[in-house]
Design a protein around this motif. Structure first.
Motif, short mmCIF file in Angstrom:
data_model
loop_
_atom_site.label_atom_id
_atom_site.label_comp_id
_atom_site.label_asym_id
_atom_site.label_seq_id
_atom_site.Cartn_x
_atom_site.Cartn_y
_atom_site.Cartn_z
N PRO A 190 0.78 -1.02 -0.04
CA PRO A 190 0.18 -0.01 0.16
C PRO A 190 0.83 1.40 0.15
N GLU A 191 2.07 1.34 0.67
CA GLU A 191 3.12 2.32 0.56
C GLU A 191 3.52 2.62 -0.51
N GLU A 192 4.06 1.70 -1.32
CA GLU A 192 4.38 1.88 -2.68
C GLU A 192 3.32 2.44 -3.68
N ARG A 193 2.09 1.89 -3.34
CA ARG A 193 0.80 2.26 -4.17
C ARG A 193 0.58 3.55 -3.92
N ALA A 194 0.60 4.26 -2.79
CA ALA A 194 0.36 5.55 -2.41
C ALA A 194 1.32 6.62 -3.11
N LYS A 195 2.57 6.10 -3.16
CA LYS A 195 3.55 6.78 -4.04
C LYS A 195 3.40 6.92 -5.57
N TYR A 196 2.85 5.78 -6.18
CA TYR A 196 2.53 5.59 -7.50
C TYR A 196 1.44 6.52 -7.74
N GLU B 147 -8.96 4.75 -4.17
CA GLU B 147 -9.06 4.02 -2.79
C GLU B 147 -8.79 2.56 -3.14
N LEU B 148 -9.35 2.04 -4.21
CA LEU B 148 -9.48 0.55 -4.41
C LEU B 148 -7.94 0.30 -4.94
N TYR B 149 -7.46 0.99 -5.80
CA TYR B 149 -6.04 0.70 -6.03
C TYR B 149 -5.00 0.90 -4.74
N ARG B 150 -5.39 1.96 -4.13
CA ARG B 150 -4.43 2.13 -2.97
C ARG B 150 -4.58 0.88 -2.23
N HIS B 151 -5.74 0.24 -1.78
CA HIS B 151 -5.89 -0.75 -0.81
C HIS B 151 -5.32 -2.29 -1.42
N ALA B 152 -5.88 -2.31 -2.52
CA ALA B 152 -5.53 -3.85 -2.97
C ALA B 152 -5.03 -4.06 -4.41
N GLY B 153 -4.62 -2.69 -5.10
CA GLY B 153 -3.96 -2.87 -6.28
C GLY B 153 -4.64 -3.08 -7.66
#
Ligand code: F0G
Length: 448
Positions: free
Chosen positions: A21-27, A369-375
């Motif tokens: 989730p941390e990586e996805r927040a950055k992306y 949010e769905l991306y941040r939570h679960a990709g």
């Protein structure tokens, strides 16, 4: 046996890459919170679109090896033409590199300022290509589709009375064509009944106006007719599709949907003079009329895909698996466009997140949010995509054909239900940068 299985087995696999989730927040921050601007490698389950994302079959890959790359008159073209003629009955079959290229050519030839083009609901590229000619794109959806929670069998159709009123108001000379989009993508992937296609076709004929199908998902629409409309239970999907096409004067088609191809489109008509004008334009930007911007091998993949897509086992599985996702989230309190559509499930984010006003893009907030939570990547179909023309604030989860298994979908269900548990924490977004046309592809956002 009750269980409906995937009617294929897997011969070649693509690994998925997990991220935190941390990586996805950055992306997300790097992409300006626009999921179109993410790198696909950073996505676990990609439900952005069912377009061009299908898994091809062994039959299609084998056909690609037969592809004839001759510049003019290639054997691949004639194989495709025979298949399309058999399916649609249209005499002039023009390949294009994808659906919007067919739209651009058709509307460039037929439309000008002052014209109005009615459709049950225009897809974004269809609307944009009509507006680019100076004509107006008018949506005439059924009144029953206004409530996402109502459960009619054919909510995707056109309001035929509204069509009659429009023709009376404008005069038939200002309406170069009437279109029906099957299934109705921007209206929740809902099907259009044969009765509605017949009614619209009848009105068009009476007024001497051309009638076209935007046939991207014709096979899924045919399956719904077989399942839901009286009198078609004994028909094959192909017979139903043939009847649908027989009611129209032409069609635009994206082979990236119901032809299992990764690229390609078609523009078909029965009018030889129109076909000539279209081919003259085609040559300027797409290529010679027997390849239209595609490789010969692509034409062969489309020809085989158009046959496979009509197999009853495939269509039964396809519609059942989309419904599986829809029911598993809707029955646990997540509002979707009911009933589940053919190629996608649409979460009604306006209803799910009433604390986020339309102007702050609730469906975009849910997508992020769905991306941040679960990709998982879905796509906003609401005010970001359609601006003032948006009827709802939807998050579309489109299901690529033959790509994901039931356990992938179980993961998606779990993720959505977890986000739903803490939906009150979600916040709105504002747009910080946008282009003139089709802003959803490239605009950037800022969380509020
Ligand atoms: N018409 C409809 C109903 C569509 O859904 C699309 C594409 C097009 C036309 C244009 O076709 O992409 O081949 O140029 N829909 C995709 C989607 C992009 O995600 O729904 P194209």
């Amino acid at each position: 046996m009750q269980t409906i299985i995937e009617p294929f087995r897997i011969k070649s696999v693509e690994p998925l890459r997990r991220t935190t989730p941390e990586e996805r927040a950055k992306y997300l921050e790097q992409a300006g919170y626009n999921l179109f601007l993410l790198r696909a490698d950073d996505i676990l389950i990609d439900l952005l679109t069912d377009s061009g994302t299908s898994a091809m079959s062994t039959g299609q890959w084998a056909a690609m090896m037969r592809g004839d790359e001759s510049y003019a008159g290639s054997a691949s073209y004639f194989r495709l033409k025979t298949t399309v003629e058999d399916l649609t009955g249209f005499q002039h079959v023009i390949p294009t590199h994808q659906g919007r290229a067919a739209e651009r050519i058709l509307f460039s030839v037929l439309c000008k300022p002052g014209h109005v083009v009615p459709n049950n609901t225009h897809f974004d590229t269809t609307r944009a290509n009509i507006e680019f000619t100076g004509a107006e794109a008018r949506d005439l959806p059924l009144a029953s589709s206004a409530d996402t929670q109502s459960t009619g069998p054919f909510k995707g159709g056109m309001d035929v009375e509204a069509l009659e009123r429009l023709i009376e108001e404008c005069g038939p000379e200002r309406i170069p064509l009437i279109m029906l989009t099957v299934t109705n993508n921007s209206g929740g992937g809902q099907p259009v009944s044969m009765a509605n296609i017949e009614a619209v076709s009848g009105v068009a004929r009476r007024h001497g106006i051309r009638f076209y199908l935007d046939a991207c998902r014709f096979a899924e629409n045919a399956w719904f007719i077989r399942e839901r409309e009286e009198g078609y239970a004994d028909w094959t999907p192909k017979q139903i599709a043939q009847k649908m096409f027989s009611l129209a004067d032409g069609c635009t088609f994206s082979a990236k949907k119901d032809a299992f191809a990764n690229i390609g489109g078609l523009l078909c008509t029965n009018d030889p003079a129109l076909a000539q004008q279209e081919k003259d334009l085609l040559i300027l930007t797409e290529g010679f009329p027997t390849y239209g911007g595609l490789a010969g091998r692509d034409l062969d993949a489309i020809a085989v895909g158009l046959q496979e897509i009509l197999e009853p086992d495939y269509l039964e599985y396809r519609i059942a698996s989309t419904g599986y996702l829809g029911r598993h989230i809707a029955d646990h309190g997540v509002p979707i466009v009911e009933p589940p559509g053919g190629h996608a499930i649409y979460i009604d984010a306006g209803r799910m997140l009433p604390h986020i006003p339309t102007g702050e893009f609730p469906a975009q907030s849910l997508a992020v949010e769905l991306y941040r939570h679960a990709g998982i990547r879905g796509v906003e179909i609401g005010s970001v995509m359609f601006g003032e023309h948006a009827r709802y604030e939807l998050l579309r989860l489109a299901i690529p054909r033959r790509v994901y298994t039931q356990s992938h979908i179980d993961y998606v269900v779990e993720a959505i239900l977890e986000v739903n548990e803490r939906k009150n924490e979600l916040r709105g977004y504002e747009i910080t940068q946008q282009p003139e046309f089709l802003r959803h592809f490239s605009c950037r956002f800022r969380p509020l």
